[in-house]
Write an enzyme that holds these catalytic residues in place. Structure first.
Site, PDB file in Angstrom:
ATOM      1  N   ASP A 193     -22.228  14.221  55.695  1.00  0.00           N
ATOM      2  CA  ASP A 193     -23.668  13.957  55.572  1.00  0.00           C
ATOM      3  C   ASP A 193     -24.024  13.092  54.370  1.00  0.00           C
ATOM      4  OD1 ASP A 193     -24.236  17.343  56.667  1.00  0.00           O
ATOM      5  OD2 ASP A 193     -24.053  15.518  57.834  1.00  0.00           O
TER       6      ASP A 193
HETATM    7  N1  LIG Z   1     -16.882  13.386  58.860  1.00  0.00           N
HETATM    8  C1  LIG Z   1     -18.134  13.752  59.225  1.00  0.00           C
HETATM    9  N2  LIG Z   1     -18.295  14.539  60.306  1.00  0.00           N
HETATM   10  C2  LIG Z   1     -19.560  14.919  60.665  1.00  0.00           C
HETATM   11  C3  LIG Z   1     -20.668  14.528  59.894  1.00  0.00           C
HETATM   12  C4  LIG Z   1     -20.447  13.680  58.755  1.00  0.00           C
HETATM   13  O1  LIG Z   1     -21.394  13.266  58.064  1.00  0.00           O
HETATM   14  N3  LIG Z   1     -19.162  13.327  58.460  1.00  0.00           N
HETATM   15  N4  LIG Z   1     -21.923  15.015  60.228  1.00  0.00           N
HETATM   16  C5  LIG Z   1     -21.874  16.258  61.011  1.00  0.00           C
HETATM   17  C6  LIG Z   1     -23.105  16.880  61.532  1.00  0.00           C
HETATM   18  N5  LIG Z   1     -23.422  18.085  60.793  1.00  0.00           N
HETATM   19  C7  LIG Z   1     -24.706  18.134  60.393  1.00  0.00           C
HETATM   20  O2  LIG Z   1     -25.482  17.257  60.786  1.00  0.00           O
HETATM   21  C8  LIG Z   1     -22.515  19.156  60.591  1.00  0.00           C
HETATM   22  C9  LIG Z   1     -21.767  19.608  61.660  1.00  0.00           C
HETATM   23  C10 LIG Z   1     -20.869  20.655  61.483  1.00  0.00           C
HETATM   24  C11 LIG Z   1     -20.709  21.279  60.257  1.00  0.00           C
HETATM   25  C12 LIG Z   1     -19.710  22.372  60.135  1.00  0.00           C
HETATM   26  O3  LIG Z   1     -19.634  23.032  59.120  1.00  0.00           O
HETATM   27  N6  LIG Z   1     -18.938  22.544  61.219  1.00  0.00           N
HETATM   28  C13 LIG Z   1     -17.807  23.544  61.246  1.00  0.00           C
HETATM   29  C14 LIG Z   1     -17.681  24.187  62.618  1.00  0.00           C
HETATM   30  C15 LIG Z   1     -19.009  24.750  63.090  1.00  0.00           C
HETATM   31  C16 LIG Z   1     -18.862  25.326  64.518  1.00  0.00           C
HETATM   32  O4  LIG Z   1     -17.713  25.436  64.994  1.00  0.00           O
HETATM   33  O5  LIG Z   1     -19.911  25.629  65.115  1.00  0.00           O
HETATM   34  C17 LIG Z   1     -16.511  22.775  61.015  1.00  0.00           C
HETATM   35  O6  LIG Z   1     -16.423  21.605  61.483  1.00  0.00           O
HETATM   36  O7  LIG Z   1     -15.617  23.392  60.452  1.00  0.00           O
HETATM   37  C18 LIG Z   1     -21.452  20.810  59.186  1.00  0.00           C
HETATM   38  C19 LIG Z   1     -22.364  19.761  59.351  1.00  0.00           C
HETATM   39  C20 LIG Z   1     -20.992  16.016  62.235  1.00  0.00           C
HETATM   40  N7  LIG Z   1     -19.720  15.698  61.771  1.00  0.00           N
END
Ligand SMILES: Nc1nc2c(c(=O)[nH]1)N[C@@H](CN(C=O)c1ccc(C(=O)N[C@@H](CCC(=O)O)C(=O)O)cc1)CN2
Length: 295
Positions: free
Chosen positions: A239
């Site tokens: 983000d």
């Molecule tokens: N490399 C990036 N990937 C993503 C970004 C980014 O800016 N850089 N934005 C996110 C979107 N997002 C908020 O908008 C977000 C999505 C997911 C998570 C998170 O903590 N996900 C966990 C799993 C959650 C689940 O399984 O429901 C994880 O990936 O471990 C935080 C922020 C999209 N991707």
């Protein structure tokens, strides 16, 4: 959007005098018809002698395709020496070539539904070669639109394989842009690095406030009076990518998290649609970790 087929030239170069004259002169020399042009100079930088010290000069020019005596390939050949002389980073695109946009979604439907509706009504004049999700929830809805749906589950122990498959699919369909329409998985840094300026996310907060997961819960705990959404390019820093578009909506003490989520969905849909359109029309130029948006 113009009725005519047009080419969009976007460029940035070290600032100096005579840039517009050089570029517009080239277009005029070939009787090109400029439909729209926008320019931006970095904050006032004193005229300098060396390129290394100069600020960046950025431009976007739309040229009516049928006003030129040659097609895009020859434009590139003829313009290249001027671009090199000016130290330009540049590209030129054809409005007749639809961008190929792959949508990624998790469990939240609103942004996916909104983009598909805008596509189906031809408001978004794009190809959607497929939709990819880490859940099977929206298969029926997507396939009803005649769009291929790929379920690519993601878990802690299969992330590398899952994102390798997403990359394979994106390449297979010759994707130009990847839109994370409330896709809730963090993309690996190597995937982000492979497609700079091609992956767009809608974050459900007014960044830089409340990065990461559950931003509405964070906002509720903080007692904010405004919530918002941010459309940004995706980088390896969660983000933190260059911001394309944002908006906010007022809330107050009487609003619950569920109220915020409900109000926020309208903002998220509008911000993503605007940000995606700016991107598709080559109106967004990335400059460091910021953008110039010629709206
Ligand atoms: N490399 C990036 N990937 C993503 C970004 C980014 O800016 N850089 N934005 C996110 C979107 N997002 C908020 O908008 C977000 C999505 C997911 C998570 C998170 O903590 N996900 C966990 C799993 C959650 C689940 O399984 O429901 C994880 O990936 O471990 C935080 C922020 C999209 N991707």
């Amino acid at each position: 959007m113009h009725p005519h087929r047009f080419y969009t030239l976007t460029a940035s170069c070290p600032d100096r005098s005579g840039i517009i004259a050089r570029v517009a002169g080239f277009i005029a020399e070939h009787r090109g018809w400029i439909l729209e042009s926008s320019y931006h100079a970095d904050a006032a930088v004193e005229p300098v002698e060396t390129r290394a010290e100069a600020g960046r000069y950025t431009m976007r020019i739309e040229i009516r395709a049928d006003s030129l005596p040659f097609h895009l390939a020859e434009f590139r050949e003829r313009f290249r020496p001027i671009a090199e002389e000016l130290g330009m980073v540049w590209k030129i695109s054809d409005s007749a070539v639809k961008k190929r946009v792959v949508l990624l979604v998790s469990k939240q439907e609103h942004c996916l539904y909104d983009l598909l509706a805008r596509w189906q009504s031809k408001e978004l004049d794009i190809e959607i070669p497929c939709v990819i999700s880490n859940h099977d929830t929206f298969r029926g809805f997507v396939e009803w639109h005649g769009i291929p749906f790929h379920h690519v589950p993601v878990s802690a122990d299969n992330k590398a394989a899952a994102f390798a498959e997403i990359t394979r699919l994106f390449e297979e369909v010759r994707g130009d842009t990847m839109v994370l329409a409330r896709y809730m998985q963090i993309l690996p840094p190597e995937l982000c690095a492979a497609y700079p300026g091609q992956i767009i996310n809608i974050h459900h907060s007014f960044l830089p406030s409340f990065v990461g997961a559950r931003p509405y819960h964070q906002a509720y705990q903080r007692g904010v009076k405004l919530i918002g959404a941010t459309c940004h390019y995706v980088t390896g820093d969660l983000d933190q990518g260059p911001i394309i578009e944002q908006d906010v909506i007022r809330i107050d003490h009487s609003d619950s998290v569920d109220d915020m989520v409900r109000y926020g969905k309208d903002i998220e849909k509008a911000v993503l649609a605007r940000g995606l359109r700016y991107h598709l029309e080559d109106r967004v130029l990335i400059h460091g970790n910021k953008t110039i948006v010629f709206r």
